[in-house]
Design an enzyme around this catalytic site. Sequence first.
Site, PDB file in Angstrom:
ATOM      1  N   CYS A  46      75.878 131.695  10.984  1.00  0.00           N
ATOM      2  CA  CYS A  46      74.585 131.185  10.553  1.00  0.00           C
ATOM      3  C   CYS A  46      73.898 130.527  11.743  1.00  0.00           C
ATOM      4  O   CYS A  46      74.489 129.672  12.422  1.00  0.00           O
ATOM      5  CB  CYS A  46      74.770 130.176   9.428  1.00  0.00           C
TER       6      CYS A  46
ATOM      7  N   CYS B 265      73.648 126.531  11.048  1.00  0.00           N
ATOM      8  CA  CYS B 265      74.771 125.579  11.025  1.00  0.00           C
ATOM      9  C   CYS B 265      76.049 126.105  11.666  1.00  0.00           C
ATOM     10  O   CYS B 265      77.058 125.415  11.677  1.00  0.00           O
ATOM     11  CB  CYS B 265      75.058 125.140   9.599  1.00  0.00           C
TER      12      CYS B 265
ATOM     13  N   CYS C 275      73.352 130.834   3.103  1.00  0.00           N
ATOM     14  CA  CYS C 275      74.522 130.181   3.690  1.00  0.00           C
ATOM     15  C   CYS C 275      74.901 129.042   2.751  1.00  0.00           C
ATOM     16  O   CYS C 275      74.061 128.211   2.397  1.00  0.00           O
ATOM     17  CB  CYS C 275      74.178 129.652   5.080  1.00  0.00           C
TER      18      CYS C 275
ATOM     19  N   CYS D 159      74.386 125.332   4.755  1.00  0.00           N
ATOM     20  CA  CYS D 159      73.075 124.728   5.047  1.00  0.00           C
ATOM     21  C   CYS D 159      71.964 125.239   4.137  1.00  0.00           C
ATOM     22  O   CYS D 159      70.820 124.825   4.280  1.00  0.00           O
ATOM     23  CB  CYS D 159      72.706 124.936   6.506  1.00  0.00           C
TER      24      CYS D 159
ATOM     25  N   CYS E 230      72.265 142.786   2.400  1.00  0.00           N
ATOM     26  CA  CYS E 230      71.145 143.180   3.253  1.00  0.00           C
ATOM     27  C   CYS E 230      70.593 141.896   3.868  1.00  0.00           C
ATOM     28  O   CYS E 230      70.045 141.054   3.158  1.00  0.00           O
ATOM     29  CB  CYS E 230      70.097 143.900   2.416  1.00  0.00           C
TER      30      CYS E 230
END
Length: 136
Positions: free
Chosen positions: A50, A53, A99, A102, A122
């Site tokens: 991510c 984070c 995510c 975060c 996707c």
Amino acid sequence: MKAIQKVIKSEAEWRALLTPEQYRVLREHGTECAFTGPFLEEKRTGTFHCAGCDTALFRTDSKYESGTGWPSFFEPVEEGVVSYHEDRSYGMRRIEIRCAVCDGHLGHVFPDGPKPSGRRYCTNGAAFTFRADPAE
């Protein structure tokens, strides 16, 4: 997965941390144009993290060419790193993926992926950073 320690930042902190495109995708639930984002053609062995984070989200061994123009995966790196949310925007009914640490927008998941999961995660390349595995 171990217990999640949520990352919470102010809008100003997110803007200082992310590029304008990362902010638009992760924090404003944006979508990059098909065939334009980073990592679509990434072939090295490694892990997608991510961009907000640094949580490990997807491995290249679950990445595949879906033909959609966005990086696609058939499963996250482990259960619990991605959260699922109903998305009824634009007159559609989809499942948004974020995510779990975060709450950054990653993309959507669809039930038309390859085995073993049958899912197509996707994603937006702007939502990620990439770490290649060390050379063996």
